[in-house]
Write an enzyme that holds these catalytic residues in place. Structure first.
Site, mmCIF file in Angstrom:
data_model
loop_
_atom_site.group_PDB
_atom_site.id
_atom_site.type_symbol
_atom_site.label_atom_id
_atom_site.label_comp_id
_atom_site.label_asym_id
_atom_site.label_seq_id
_atom_site.Cartn_x
_atom_site.Cartn_y
_atom_site.Cartn_z
ATOM 1 C CD GLU A 1 -19.940 -3.265 117.839
ATOM 2 O OE1 GLU A 1 -20.038 -3.866 118.927
ATOM 3 O OE2 GLU A 1 -18.848 -3.056 117.277
ATOM 4 C CB ALA B 1 -15.414 -2.564 121.613
ATOM 5 N NE ARG C 1 -13.456 -9.559 117.456
ATOM 6 C CZ ARG C 1 -13.564 -8.305 117.107
ATOM 7 N NH1 ARG C 1 -13.186 -7.895 115.905
ATOM 8 N NH2 ARG C 1 -14.072 -7.442 117.952
ATOM 9 C CD GLU D 1 -19.096 -4.046 113.446
ATOM 10 O OE1 GLU D 1 -18.250 -3.936 114.333
ATOM 11 O OE2 GLU D 1 -19.878 -3.124 113.125
ATOM 12 C CD GLU E 1 -17.942 1.279 116.995
ATOM 13 O OE1 GLU E 1 -18.442 0.164 116.760
ATOM 14 O OE2 GLU E 1 -17.438 1.982 116.097
ATOM 15 C CB ILE F 1 7.528 -1.790 109.225
ATOM 16 C CG1 ILE F 1 8.850 -1.558 109.948
ATOM 17 C CG2 ILE F 1 7.472 -3.173 108.599
ATOM 18 C CD1 ILE F 1 9.065 -2.468 111.145
#
Length: 186
Positions: free
Chosen positions: A99, A78, A66, A143, A95, A16
């Site tokens: 981060e 993460a 978010r 980020e 990560e 899809i």
């Protein structure tokens, strides 16, 4: 737990949407009663997450907006696997470094969990990172992160108070606390 009498068997899959992070497919399955049914499935390569715990019992969480929930969340570091073949431990190490700037002398697997198995294939492997050394962060260009260092017990208290609501973070913090208690008690 495997119970084949409950198993749905896919017999066709149609794309899809084919995106950078997710792919959405419509599957047709044969149900245990022999009837067919459609299933909309989000296909995801998987991810890895890390609970860093310093010698003094503190942890380092990532504050990040978010957009899907329009909230700043506190989460364990993460990120997604670069491919389905990537070793989750390699992703976790990357990560953690990107981060937080941290490298770990010891990484202990805690668990692998399915985030939303009703419609998504995503599996996150979670690790406990110890014997930490600080370096420079290197987040992705899109980020934007803040780092929050706090006692692990305070982070767990925030979970229990409903202040930390990210599922991988909840699971990781609780399992890290249990693993550290087991290490301490031999």
């Amino acid at each position: 737990m495997q119970n084949d009498s409950l198993r749905e068997v896919p017999f066709s899959k149609d794309t899809i949407y084919d995106g950078k992070i997710i792919h959405v497919e419509k599957w047709q399955v044969t149900c245990p009663n022999g009837h067919t049914a459609p299933r909309e499935i989000v296909v995801h390569n998987g991810a890895a997450a890390v609970v860093p715990v310093f010698e003094d019992g503190t942890t380092l969480l990532v504050a990040q907006h978010r957009v899907a929930i329009d909230r700043v969340t506190l989460e364990i570091p993460a990120g997604k696997l670069d491919s389905i073949q990537e070793n989750p431990m390699d992703c976790a190490v990357r990560e953690l470094r990107e981060e937080t700037g941290l490298t770990a002398g010891r990484m202990t697997p805690l668990t692998s969990l399915f985030t939303t198995p009703g419609f998504c294939t995503e599996k996150i492997s979670i690790y406990l990172a110890q014997d930490l050394r600080q370096g420079e962060t290197n987040p992705d260009e899109d980020e934007f992160l803040g780092l929050v260092r706090l006692p692990l017990e305070e982070a767990v208290s925030r979970v229990m108070a409903g202040e930390i609501r990210d599922s991988k973070t909840i699971c990781g913090l609780l399992m890290a606390r249990e693993m550290l208690a087991r290490q301490k008690n031999g």
